[in-house]
Design a protein around this motif. Structure first.
Motif, PDB file in Angstrom:
ATOM      1  N   ARG A 109       0.834  -1.209   0.000  1.00  0.00           N
ATOM      2  CA  ARG A 109       0.000   0.000   0.000  1.00  0.00           C
ATOM      3  C   ARG A 109       0.863   1.251   0.000  1.00  0.00           C
ATOM      4  O   ARG A 109       0.553   2.233  -0.689  1.00  0.00           O
ATOM      5  N   LEU A 110       1.944   1.225   0.783  1.00  0.00           N
ATOM      6  CA  LEU A 110       2.829   2.391   0.800  1.00  0.00           C
ATOM      7  C   LEU A 110       3.469   2.609  -0.572  1.00  0.00           C
ATOM      8  O   LEU A 110       3.601   3.750  -1.034  1.00  0.00           O
ATOM      9  N   LEU A 111       3.863   1.509  -1.226  1.00  0.00           N
ATOM     10  CA  LEU A 111       4.434   1.633  -2.565  1.00  0.00           C
ATOM     11  C   LEU A 111       3.414   2.188  -3.549  1.00  0.00           C
ATOM     12  O   LEU A 111       3.735   3.034  -4.401  1.00  0.00           O
ATOM     13  N   LEU A 112       2.175   1.718  -3.433  1.00  0.00           N
ATOM     14  CA  LEU A 112       1.125   2.253  -4.302  1.00  0.00           C
ATOM     15  C   LEU A 112       0.889   3.730  -4.030  1.00  0.00           C
ATOM     16  O   LEU A 112       0.681   4.523  -4.957  1.00  0.00           O
ATOM     17  N   LEU A 113       0.939   4.121  -2.741  1.00  0.00           N
ATOM     18  CA  LEU A 113       0.770   5.526  -2.399  1.00  0.00           C
ATOM     19  C   LEU A 113       1.920   6.361  -2.950  1.00  0.00           C
ATOM     20  O   LEU A 113       1.709   7.457  -3.486  1.00  0.00           O
ATOM     21  N   VAL A 114       3.145   5.836  -2.853  1.00  0.00           N
ATOM     22  CA  VAL A 114       4.305   6.550  -3.398  1.00  0.00           C
ATOM     23  C   VAL A 114       4.182   6.681  -4.918  1.00  0.00           C
ATOM     24  O   VAL A 114       4.470   7.746  -5.492  1.00  0.00           O
ATOM     25  N   LEU A 115       3.734   5.592  -5.573  1.00  0.00           N
ATOM     26  CA  LEU A 115       3.535   5.663  -7.023  1.00  0.00           C
ATOM     27  C   LEU A 115       2.461   6.671  -7.392  1.00  0.00           C
ATOM     28  O   LEU A 115       2.594   7.422  -8.368  1.00  0.00           O
ATOM     29  N   LEU A 116       1.389   6.717  -6.590  1.00  0.00           N
ATOM     30  CA  LEU A 116       0.334   7.698  -6.835  1.00  0.00           C
ATOM     31  C   LEU A 116       0.869   9.118  -6.679  1.00  0.00           C
ATOM     32  O   LEU A 116       0.587  10.001  -7.499  1.00  0.00           O
ATOM     33  N   LEU A 117       1.680   9.335  -5.632  1.00  0.00           N
ATOM     34  CA  LEU A 117       2.269  10.655  -5.443  1.00  0.00           C
ATOM     35  C   LEU A 117       3.225  11.005  -6.586  1.00  0.00           C
ATOM     36  O   LEU A 117       3.276  12.157  -7.034  1.00  0.00           O
ATOM     37  N   LEU A 118       3.984  10.003  -7.061  1.00  0.00           N
ATOM     38  CA  LEU A 118       4.869  10.252  -8.200  1.00  0.00           C
ATOM     39  C   LEU A 118       4.075  10.608  -9.452  1.00  0.00           C
ATOM     40  O   LEU A 118       4.452  11.521 -10.204  1.00  0.00           O
ATOM     41  N   PHE A 119       2.955   9.904  -9.676  1.00  0.00           N
ATOM     42  CA  PHE A 119       2.123  10.232 -10.829  1.00  0.00           C
ATOM     43  C   PHE A 119       1.523  11.628 -10.698  1.00  0.00           C
ATOM     44  O   PHE A 119       1.428  12.377 -11.678  1.00  0.00           O
ATOM     45  N   LEU A 120       1.117  11.989  -9.464  1.00  0.00           N
ATOM     46  CA  LEU A 120       0.599  13.344  -9.248  1.00  0.00           C
ATOM     47  C   LEU A 120       1.694  14.377  -9.495  1.00  0.00           C
ATOM     48  O   LEU A 120       1.454  15.434 -10.100  1.00  0.00           O
TER      49      LEU A 120
END
Length: 204
Positions: A109-120
């Motif tokens: 989940r943290l990796l997905l959140l980091v990826l989401l932040l990177l995409f943002l």
């Protein structure tokens, strides 16, 4: 015990001799049965001390029997405790595995959140990069509107110049008329000045 055995053997020998004198065939059968009985008696006599020793051992172990039972029960409880300990270790192992899986899911989940932040962040960078192009296109639109406004303003100025020229041509006629009126009023005033004042005042 030995005198009893000797007496039994003498009695048996006497009876065998009497039977041998009566009938020899029956005597052989009786003799065989007597030998078997004698062997059984000897076996019992030989086993009797062993049986007595076993009985004495049982009598000696009888006070120790509750202790032996307690020892057996203790061993059973120890075995049961070890089984429970093994089950507890298995449950602890399963719990640790579930904890590891939970931590892996949290890391995912943290990796997905980091990826989401990177995409943002990438989206915001793309927006920042596209903003000058949008501003340039907006400036192009603004230039177009400014050009259109200038064109309209020039058109209005041209129309105003035309109207002013028309109004000047009409105004020149009016100025000529005004000049004529002015000339006439000046002549009138001159005539009034030359006219005697006394006649004017006498009328009043």
């Amino acid at each position: 015990m030995l005198p009893v055995l000797d007496a039994a053997l003498l009695l048996l020998r006497n009876e065998l001799l009497l039977a041998l004198l009566r009938e020899p065939r029956l005597l052989l059968l009786d003799l065989l049965f007597a030998l078997l009985a004698l062997r059984l008696l000897l076996l019992v006599l030989l086993l009797l001390p062993l049986l007595l020793r076993l009985l004495l051992l049982i009598l000696l172990l009888l006070p120790l029997l509750p202790r032996l039972l307690l020892l057996v029960l203790l061993l059973l409880f120890l075995l049961l405790g070890s089984l429970l300990l093994v089950l507890l270790l298995l449950f602890l192992l399963l719990g640790s595995l579930l904890l590891v899986l939970l931590l892996l899911l949290l890391l995912l989940r943290l990796l997905l959140l980091v990826l989401l932040l990177l995409f943002l962040l990438l989206g915001s960078l793309l927006l920042v990069l596209l903003l000058p192009f949008l501003l340039l296109s907006a400036l192009g639109l603004a230039r177009m509107f400014v050009g259109l406004g200038l064109f309209l303003l020039l058109g209005l100025l041209f129309v105003l110049l035309i109207l002013l020229s028309i109004s000047r041509s009409g105004g020149s006629d009016k100025t000529e008329q005004n000049c004529r009126c002015d000339d006439e009023s000046e002549s009138f005033h001159k005539s009034c000045l030359t006219f005697p004042l006394t006649s004017v005042t006498s009328r009043f």
